[in-house]
Scaffold this active site. Structure first.
Site, PDB file in Angstrom:
ATOM      1  N   CYS A  88     -10.683   5.707   1.893  1.00 41.07           N
ATOM      2  CA  CYS A  88      -9.534   5.496   1.008  1.00 41.07           C
ATOM      3  C   CYS A  88      -9.398   4.048   0.552  1.00 41.07           C
ATOM      4  CB  CYS A  88      -8.260   5.968   1.695  1.00 41.07           C
ATOM      5  SG  CYS A  88      -8.343   7.721   2.116  1.00 41.07           S
ATOM      6  N   CYS A 213       4.694  11.950   4.310  1.00 38.23           N
ATOM      7  CA  CYS A 213       3.333  11.975   3.786  1.00 38.23           C
ATOM      8  C   CYS A 213       3.335  11.574   2.319  1.00 38.23           C
ATOM      9  CB  CYS A 213       2.743  13.373   3.904  1.00 38.23           C
ATOM     10  SG  CYS A 213       2.802  14.032   5.578  1.00 38.23           S
ATOM     11  N   LYS A 340       3.306   6.667  -1.438  1.00 36.83           N
ATOM     12  CA  LYS A 340       4.366   7.665  -1.258  1.00 36.83           C
ATOM     13  C   LYS A 340       4.710   8.320  -2.592  1.00 36.83           C
ATOM     14  CE  LYS A 340       6.582  10.208  -0.198  1.00 36.83           C
ATOM     15  NZ  LYS A 340       6.927  11.383   0.582  1.00 36.83           N
ATOM     16  N   HIS A 344      -2.146   9.620  -3.856  1.00 40.19           N
ATOM     17  CA  HIS A 344      -3.302   8.840  -3.419  1.00 40.19           C
ATOM     18  C   HIS A 344      -4.600   9.380  -3.998  1.00 40.19           C
ATOM     19  CE1 HIS A 344      -5.995   6.531  -1.125  1.00 40.19           C
ATOM     20  NE2 HIS A 344      -6.025   7.226  -0.014  1.00 40.19           N
TER      21      HIS A 344
END
Lengths: 401, 480
Positions: A88, A213, A340, A344
Site C-alpha cells: 500500500c 475501516c 478514511k 484506498h
C-alpha cells in the site's frame, strides 16, 4: 550519513482524480484525469517528461503488470516507465523513484503516477489477493482489518488501556476524519458521522467496526517533479520542495522475533526518524505543521502518532481525545479526510497524501485550508501488516532558498 | 521383554452435536427418528478429517515418548481424504518421524482399525508400530447413521518392550456379508434392514469367531473383564456376550450417548477407553464386525497403571462444547450448499514441489534454532532472525508442535472467508522463543485474550475444491 535529497527536487505540478466508486471509469480514464490536472499545473508539455514511475498494486483485478498501462494511457513518447509495487506504500515509492531520478540528474522532469481500480471485484473491502506459493500454505487466514485490529489488543495490553477507552479514541479518529472529508469535494465519503454511529457500527474485525475501516475506492493521483532551478525558470513562485523521503521495510523481526510487542510499527519509527534527520527536523511536535498518515484503520492512525514521534509513547489516545490532531488542532492529521474518506486505491494513496500537502503548503486547499499556511508537512504511507510491512515517510515544505 | 500394546491414546472432537437438534430438523420427514433424540454425537470441526484426528490421537498416545522407536505407521479409516496418496504418510510427516518408517493405509471396512492392529501385532518386532484409526463419515440427512455416528480417532503403539497389554490370541473370519456398503464415487452408505443384519450377521458371524478365539486361547467367556464390541444396533452386544458366557458387567459402553460410533476407529476407541479402566491381569476382548469379524484377546499387564495417554478418551470427552446448530453440522460436512461468498473463491492451488521442499515446515511444524545464539524461529530461514546475531546458515531443525505458546495479539475477523466465522487468529509467542501469526481453532472470540496459553494442533488449512486437494497446517487452540 548520505547528504540526502533535501531541497534538491521541487514539485512542479500535481493532480488528483475524484476518488470514489467510479463505476463509469476505466483505470486509464482516472490516470488521464489526474495527469491533465498535473500537466496544467506544471505548465509544461507532456513530451518534456523524461521518465516515469507508475504505481499499482493489485494487478490481477486491475491493469496488469509493467509500465505499459501508463505509457499507453498517456501516450508517453517511449520514455522509461517503471512499475512500482510495494504494498500500500506503492504511491510514495513511485514518487521516490521520480524524485531520485531528478535528484541524481538522470532526468530533469519526471512523473510519478499511481492508480487503482478496486471496485471491479464484486464485493466490499479490499480484494482477495495472492500471497505467494509458500506463504499461502501457512499464513493465518487474515484480512487487512484483522491484521491491523491486533494492534488494539497489543496496545491495550502494553499501556493498560481499557477496551472502552481505546474504542472511544479510535472512534474519535474516524469522526474527525469524516468531518474533514465533508469539506473535500474529491473525497469518496463526504459525510460527517457521530461518535454513536462509529461506536455502534457492526464489527468487521474485533475491535474495529465499519467506521474504523477506510473506504474502498477507485482513484488516481500524480506528481511532476523537477529541480527547484528549473521550476523557477518555468516561472514558478511559492516552490514546494521535497525535504525528505525515507522507506523502511520489515526484515521479519516483528513476525518472527519476540523483541516486537505488536503495539506499534517498528518501520514507521525508523523511517520517520531518518526523515526528520534528512529534513533537519529536530522536534517534530514543534516543527511539523500538518500530517497525512496511512489511516487504513483508525487504530493504525492512533499508534502512528507515536511512531512518528509526535505523541509520546502511550499518550496518543490523550492527544487524540484532546483534539490535538483535529483540523483546528495543533497538528491536523488527515485534513483532507484521509484514507478514511478517500478510500484506498492502493497505487494512488501515497501520491494523494502528497497532493494535499502540496495544496496546503501553497494555500490552495479551499474551504479546508489551514488558516495559518503550513510550512512543513509530513506524509506517512504504509503497506502490509503491522507484523510485516513497508513504511514510507515523506516531508515536503516550502522552498526558502 | 514381551510384545503388546506399549501405549494408547484417542481423540474425540470438542463439539458434541445434540441429537435432539438433528431430530428436531428431520423428524418432519422421518418421525421414527424421534426415538433416537437422546444424547450427543462427536462432531469434527470443519478443519478436521481422518488424517488430522489420527495425528491428534497419535500425539495423545505418544506424549513425550521417544518417537525413534517407531518403524511403521498404520492408518485405518473408511473416510480417508485421499484415495491415492498415502494418508499415513501425512501422519508420519506431521509427527516428524524419520523417513525410514513404513506406512500403510487400511480401509474399506468397519473393522479396518482392529485389522490394522492385528496386522501390527503380528509384524511388530524390535521397532514399534503406531496404529492409528480415525473416522469422519459423511451421512445423509435424516438417516439413522447420522444420529448414531460420531467422529473420532484412536492410536495404539505396538511393539516389544514393557506393554500395558499383551495379545493372548486372535481370530478372524471373512464373510462377504453386505450389511451396508459405500460404492466408489458415492458419498453415502446404503444400508440393509437392521433385523437381518442382527440375525444373519452379528449373531452368526461373531459367535463363530469367538468360539475359534476361545479355543485358541484356552479361555472362557467368564474370564473376560472387558468386552469391547462396537455396534449401533440395540440388543446385539449384550446377548452375544451372554451366549458366550461373558458377564453382563463386562460389556463395555459403546459411548453411543456421549460420542457416537466412530466407524472403523470405534473398536480401537473403545479399546483405548477400556485400557484406561483395566487392572493388571484382566482380559480384554476386542471385537470388530464388518464383512466378517476380528476378535483379539488381550491381558492387561502390571504396567497398565504406569502408562497413560495424555488425555485419553475420558479426557477428550471432558473437553466438550455442546453444539445445537444442525445447520452448521451440515455445512461442515458439505451436506448443504451454503453461500460462501466471493471471498471464498480465491484460488487455493498448491504447488506440490514447494510443499515437498517445505514439508517439514508445513506438515511437521519444524522451525529453526540458531546454533550460534540459540534463538528459536518459525519458519527456519537462511539467516537468523535475531537482530543481534543474523548469522547465516546456522539454523538447526527445531520442532514447534509441543512447546508452550501464549497469545500476544488477536482478533476475531468477520471479513475474511472462514467456514466458521468469525475467523479467530493472532500472534502466538512461544515461551522458549519464536512466534507465529496463526489461525486459531476450536475457540470462540470471548475465550481469547492477550497472554492466554495455546496448544498447537494439526488441522486442515484449506481445501482446494477445483483440484480436490486438502492442505494441512498447524493451528492454535486454548491449552488443556
Amino acid at each position: 550519513m548520505a547528504r540526502g535529497i533535501k531541497d534538491k527536487v521541487a514539485i512542479l505540478g500535481m493532480g488528483c482524480s475524484k476518488f470514489g466508486e467510479r463505476w463509469d471509469k476505466e483505470a486509464d480514464d482516472l490516470m488521464v484525469e489526474a495527469f491533465e490536472e498535473a500537466l496544467k499545473d506544471a505548465g509544461i508539455e507532456k513530451n518534456q517528461i523524461e521518465a516515469a514511475w507508475f504505481s499499482t498494486a493489485i494487478e490481477e483485478q486491475h491493469v496488469g503488470k509493467s509500465g505499459t498501462p501508463l505509457a499507453v494511457a498517456l501516450r508517453l513518447p517511449q520514455i522509461a516507465v517503471t512499475r512500482v509495487e510495494n504494498f500500500c506504500a506503492s504511491g510514495t515509492d513511485a514518487f521516490r523513484g521520480a524524485v531520485y531520478a531528478v535528484a541524481s540528474g538522470a532526468a530533469d522532469i519526471a512523473l510519478a503516477l499511481g492508480v487503482e481500480k478496486l471496485k471491479d471485484t464484486g464485493y466490499g473491502g479490499l480484494p482477495q489477493r495472492g500471497r505467494g506459493v509458500l506463504n499461502s500454505m501457512w499464513w493465518a487466514n487474515a484480512s487487512a482489518p484483522g491484521n491491523f485490529a491486533q494492534l488494539a489488543a497489543a496496545y491495550r495490553a502494553k499501556h493498560n488501556v481499557s477496551k472502552e477507552d481505546l474504542k472511544r479514541a479510535i472512534a474519535h479518529v474516524s469522526v474527525k476524519s469524516h468531518d474533514n472529508g465533508s469539506r473535500n469535494p474529491k473525497a469518496h465519503l463526504q459525510n460527517k458521522v457521530t461518535m454513536e454511529q462509529v461506536l455502534e457500527a457492526p464489527i468487521v474485525a474485533e475491535p474495529l467496526g465499519l467506521f474504523d475501516c477506510c473506504g474502498v475506492s477507485d482513484g488516481s493521483a500524480c506528481a511532476i517533479v523537477t529541480t527547484p532551478e528549473i521550476a523557477r525558470s518555468l516561472g514558478k513562485k511559492d516552490i514546494i520542495s521535497v525535504k525528505a523521503l525515507q522507506l523502511s521495510v520489515s526484515n521479519g523481526v516483528e513476525a518472527q522475533h519476540n523483541s516486537w510487542d505488536g503495539s506499534h510499527f517498528a518501520t514507521a519509527r525508523v523511517a520517520s526518524k531518518k526523515a526528520y534527520q534528512e529534513a533537519g527536523v529536530t522536534n517534530p511536535r514543534e516543527e511539523i505543521d500538518l500530517i497525512e498518515v496511512h489511516d487504513c484503520f483508525s487504530v493504525t492512525e492512533l499508534v502512528t502518532m507515536e511512531d512518528l514521534h509526535i505523541s509520546a509513547e502511550g499518550r496518543a489516545i490523550y492527544d487524540v481525545m484532546d483534539g490535538f490532531y483535529d483540523h483546528d488542532g495543533t497538528i491536523p492529521c488527515q485534513i483532507d479526510g484521509g484514507l478514511k474518506c478517500f478510500g484506498h486505491p492502493i497505487g494512488a494513496s501515497g501520491l494523494r497524501m502528497i497532493y494535499e500537502m502540496y495544496l496546503q503548503l501553497q494555500g490552495k486547499a479551499g474551504p479546508r485550508q489551514r488558516a495559518k499556511a503550513p510550512r512543513l508537512g509530513l506524509t506517512h504511507n504504509l503497506g502490509g501488516f503491522p507484523h510485516q510491512n513497508v513504511c514510507s515517510v515523506s516531508i515536503v515544505g516550502r522552498y526558502d532558498r | 521383554m514381551s510384545k503388546g500394546i506399549l501405549a494408547y491414546g484417542a481423540y474425540i472432537p470438542m463439539r458434541r452435536l445434540q441429537r435432539k437438534a438433528i431430530v428436531a430438523a428431520n423428524s418432519w420427514f422421518n418421525s421414527a427418528l424421534k426415538s433416537q433424540a437422546k444424547g450427543e454425537r462427536a462432531m469434527a470441526n470443519w478443519d478436521e478429517d481422518s488424517v488430522t484426528m489420527a495425528v491428534a490421537a497419535a500425539r495423545d498416545c505418544l506424549g513425550e515418548r521417544d518417537r525413534n522407536e517407531i518403524g511403521a505407521v498404520h492408518l485405518a479409516s473408511t473416510s480417508l481424504p485421499f484415495a491415492d496418496r498415502l494418508n499415513a504418510g501425512i501422519v508420519v510427516n506431521a509427527l516428524n518421524l524419520p523417513e525410514n518408517v513404513a506406512g500403510h493405509d487400511h480401509s474399506a471396512t468397519q473393522r479396518a482399525g482392529l485389522s490394522a492392529l492385528a496386522d501390527a501385532l503380528g509384524a511388530a518386532g524390535k521397532s514399534a508400530i503406531l496404529v492409528t484409526s480415525a473416522e469422519k463419515r459423511r451421512t445423509k440427512s435424516a438417516s439413522p447413521l447420522e444420529l448414531s455416528s460420531g467422529d473420532g480417532a484412536a492410536a495404539l503403539l505396538v511393539g516389544e518392550g514393557e506393554p500395558v497389554a499383551e495379545l493372548v490370541a486372535s481370530a478372524s473370519r471373512t464373510v462377504d456379508f453386505v450389511d451396508h456398503y459405500r460404492g466408489e464415487n458415492v458419498a453415502f452408505d446404503y444400508t440393509w434392514e437392521e433385523r437381518w443384519i442382527r440375525d444373519e450377521g452379528y449373531n452368526k458371524i461373531v459367535p463363530a469367531t469367538l468360539r475359534d478365539l476361545f479355543a485358541k486361547a484356552g479361555a472362557r467367556g467368564e474370564d473376560i473383564a472387558h468386552f469391547v464390541m462396537p455396534c449401533t444396533l440395540a440388543k446385539v452386544a449384550g446377548p452375544i456376550a451372554k451366549k458366550a458366557g461373558i458377564a453382563e458387567g463386562a460389556v463395555r459402553d459403546t459411548l453411543a450417548g456421549v460420542c457416537g460410533d466412530t466407524g472403523a476407529a470405534h473398536a480401537l476407541v473403545m479399546f483405548a477407553h477400556a485400557l484406561e479402566a483395566a487392572k493388571p491381569g484382566e482380559l480384554i476382548l476386542v471385537v470388530a464386525f464388518g464383512q466378517g469379524c476380528d476378535a483379539l484377546l488381550f491381558r492387561a499387564t502390571d504396567k497398565i497403571a504406569s502408562v497413560k495417554p495424555t488425555r485419553g478418551v475420558s479426557g477428550w470427552l471432558k473437553r466438550r462444547r455442546e453444539e445445537t446448530n444442525y445447520q452448521k453440522f451440515l455445512a461442515f460436512n458439505d451436506n448443504i450448499e451454503i453461500e460462501r461468498g466471493m471471498r471464498s473463491e480465491v484460488d487455493k492451488a498448491t504447488a506440490l514441489s514447494s510443499l515437498y521442499r517445505n514439508r517439514n515446515t508445513i506438515t511437521g511444524f519444524m522451525g529453526g534454532k540458531c546454533s550460534v545464539c540459540g534463538t528459536l524461529q518459525f519458519p527456519k530461514t537462511n539467516v537468523c532472525v535475531n537482530p543481534n546475531c543474523n548469522a547465516f546458515h546456522t539454523q538447526e531443525p527445531y520442532p514447534f508442535a509441543d512447546i508452550e505458546g501464549r497469545i500476544m495479539s488477536y482478533t476475531a475477523d468477520n471479513l475474511t472467508y472462514s467456514a466458521d466465522p468469525p475467523a479467530c487468529y493472532g500472534m502466538v509467542q512461544f515461551d522458549a522463543g519464536g512466534r507465529i501469526m496463526i489461525d486459531f481453532t476450536d475457540v470462540t472470540p470471548d475465550e481469547i485474550d492477550v497472554g492466554k496459553k495455546m496448544d498447537m494442533v494439526f488441522r486442515i488449512k484449506d481445501y482446494d475444491p477445483q483440484r480436490g486437494f486438502t492442505r494441512y497446517f498447524w493451528k492454535a487452540t486454548p491449552a488443556a
